[in-house]
Design an enzyme around this catalytic site. Structure first.
Site, PDB file in Angstrom:
ATOM      1  N   GLY A  16       0.814  -1.242  -0.431  1.00 50.36           N
ATOM      2  CA  GLY A  16      -0.334  -0.139   0.383  1.00 50.36           C
ATOM      3  C   GLY A  16       1.497   0.977   0.142  1.00 50.36           C
ATOM      4  O   GLY A  16       2.180   1.306   0.770  1.00 50.36           O
ATOM      5  N   THR A 157       4.266   0.875   7.304  1.00 49.07           N
ATOM      6  CA  THR A 157       3.069  -0.332   6.874  1.00 49.07           C
ATOM      7  C   THR A 157       1.739   1.383   7.750  1.00 49.07           C
ATOM      8  O   THR A 157       2.147   1.079   9.053  1.00 49.07           O
ATOM      9  CB  THR A 157       3.051  -1.718   8.162  1.00 49.07           C
ATOM     10  OG1 THR A 157       1.767  -1.854   7.825  1.00 49.07           O
ATOM     11  CG2 THR A 157       3.818  -1.411   8.345  1.00 49.07           C
ATOM     12  N   ASP A 159      -0.315  -0.428   9.291  1.00 45.15           N
ATOM     13  CA  ASP A 159      -1.076  -1.412  10.374  1.00 45.15           C
ATOM     14  C   ASP A 159       0.537  -1.351  11.462  1.00 45.15           C
ATOM     15  O   ASP A 159       0.340  -1.958  12.598  1.00 45.15           O
ATOM     16  CB  ASP A 159      -0.962  -2.980   9.525  1.00 45.15           C
ATOM     17  CG  ASP A 159      -1.697  -2.971   8.802  1.00 45.15           C
ATOM     18  OD1 ASP A 159      -2.689  -2.085   8.541  1.00 45.15           O
ATOM     19  OD2 ASP A 159      -1.446  -3.787   8.052  1.00 45.15           O
ATOM     20  N   GLY A 202      -5.624  -2.845   9.732  1.00 42.30           N
ATOM     21  CA  GLY A 202      -4.324  -3.316  10.524  1.00 42.30           C
ATOM     22  C   GLY A 202      -4.057  -4.603  10.879  1.00 42.30           C
ATOM     23  O   GLY A 202      -2.879  -4.930  10.397  1.00 42.30           O
ATOM     24  N   ARG A 203      -4.874  -5.321   9.972  1.00 42.57           N
ATOM     25  CA  ARG A 203      -4.583  -6.448  10.024  1.00 42.57           C
ATOM     26  C   ARG A 203      -4.810  -7.697  11.034  1.00 42.57           C
ATOM     27  O   ARG A 203      -5.535  -7.737  12.052  1.00 42.57           O
ATOM     28  CB  ARG A 203      -3.482  -7.089   8.839  1.00 42.57           C
ATOM     29  CG  ARG A 203      -3.177  -8.674   7.917  1.00 42.57           C
ATOM     30  CD  ARG A 203      -2.576  -8.861   7.504  1.00 42.57           C
ATOM     31  NE  ARG A 203      -2.370  -8.450   6.335  1.00 42.57           N
ATOM     32  CZ  ARG A 203      -1.152  -8.235   4.920  1.00 42.57           C
ATOM     33  NH1 ARG A 203      -0.008  -8.749   5.527  1.00 42.57           N
ATOM     34  NH2 ARG A 203      -1.498  -7.556   4.135  1.00 42.57           N
ATOM     35  N   GLU A 255      -9.862  -4.607  12.678  1.00 40.32           N
ATOM     36  CA  GLU A 255     -10.580  -6.130  11.807  1.00 40.32           C
ATOM     37  C   GLU A 255     -10.306  -7.362  11.585  1.00 40.32           C
ATOM     38  O   GLU A 255     -10.999  -8.236  11.929  1.00 40.32           O
ATOM     39  CB  GLU A 255      -9.906  -5.658   9.662  1.00 40.32           C
ATOM     40  CG  GLU A 255      -8.712  -6.240   9.659  1.00 40.32           C
ATOM     41  CD  GLU A 255      -7.979  -5.427   7.870  1.00 40.32           C
ATOM     42  OE1 GLU A 255      -9.086  -5.006   7.377  1.00 40.32           O
ATOM     43  OE2 GLU A 255      -7.152  -5.417   8.003  1.00 40.32           O
TER      44      GLU A 255
END
Length: 311
Positions: A16, A157, A159, A202-203, A255
């Site tokens: 991303g 990232t 996240d 955030g995985r 998530e």
């Protein structure tokens, strides 16, 4: 393109896009040039090192671009990455994505093109590789490192989940935007005395929900690292709402969060080249469950709910 007296550095960006990538490209390039290296950018992340035609080498401008001080200065204050990005994993390329000029040699359902990547790095004369990316991009960089390629990774990232790092490029922007969005929705929540459930990305890590909560964006958060009991969440949020003179409360839901004994929620079964299915939907499930359970803590009175997904 003449090679620098100290060698050549290659830079690529994967995954991303986040603010800070172009300034990072600028910083590496300017320092490298000052130290006697020349620098090339690999376009579209790892895909550039898969798609490159070796016979063209540095002249294949679809996939390679010389990085000059003038070029990186021009892009330094724009968002995203001017080198572009991809989610290609060279060690697991599906047959449909194998470049046309390699299809006669790679015919499996999943193909490991790492040998091609290393040969392309050699053809480009790259002595040191600087990949900028998150857990996926850098996990492949580790594979190259084990094969003897000199790699200096830059963690990037939203996240904040790259192992061995405390703070990643892109994470601060993520936190500030989650806080801003949470505050925007509270005006509607206050008007109608509702509970707010915001699902954030955030995985498998909960930093994007936890830090905004610490900063005051929410009263509660649910994160992957700690399974939750919906009855306890309902009790706490009902108490938070009752304690607020304006009658609202916010819960940020990562998530990857899951209830005790439950599983993570995915939007579908399709996976990317790194084996990840897209997470999403736990926020809606939490909101629906809270709507049923919260009245047990409000004397039977129903409470309105606002559910949003910021992922």
């Amino acid at each position: 393109m003449e090679k620098g007296r100290r060698g050549r550095i290659g830079i690529l960006t994967g995954g991303g896009d986040v603010p800070g990538l172009n300034p990072a490209i600028r910083a590496v390039t300017l320092r490298a040039l000052r130290e006697g290296f020349d620098v090339v950018g690999i376009r579209r992340g790892w895909a550039g090192l898969v798609e490159l035609r070796r016979e063209a080498g540095l002249e294949d401008r679809d996939w390679v671009v010389p990085l000059t001080a003038e070029l990186v200065e021009r892009h330094a204050y724009s968002g995203g990455t001017f080198l572009h990005s991809s989610r290609t994993r060279p060690s697991a390329v599906p047959a449909r994505d194998v470049p046309a000029h390699l299809r006669d040699r790679y015919t499996a359902e999943k193909n490991d093109l790492t040998d091609e990547v290393i040969a392309n790095l050699e053809a480009l004369g790259i002595d040191y590789l600087v990949p900028m990316g998150g857990d996926d991009t850098l996990s492949y960089a580790v594979e190259l490192g084990r094969r003897g390629v000199p790699v200096v990774a830059v963690p990037k990232t939203m996240d904040n989940d790259v192992p061995g790092t405390d703070y990643c490029m892109g994470f601060s922007t993520c936190v500030s935007r989650v806080i801003a969005l949470a505050r925007q929705v509270t005006s509607s929540a206050a008007s109608h005395e509702r509970l707010v459930v915001l699902e954030v990305f955030g995985r498998y890590a909960g930093f994007t929900a936890l830090l905004p909560t610490f900063a005051g964006a929410a009263q509660r958060c649910l994160i992957p690292e700690h399974e939750f009991e919906i009855e306890r969440v309902a009790e706490l949020l009902a108490a938070d709402r009752a304690a607020n003179p304006e009658g609202w409360a916010v819960c940020l839901v990562s998530e990857g969060a899951k209830p005790v004994g439950g599983e993570m929620v995915f939007k579908g079964s399709e996976t990317d080249q790194y084996g990840h299915a897209k997470l999403g939907g736990i926020g809606e499930q939490v909101a629906s469950a809270l709507k049923k359970v919260v009245p047990q803590h409000t004397g039977g009175k129903a409470v309105g709910m606002i559910s949003m997904n910021l992922g």
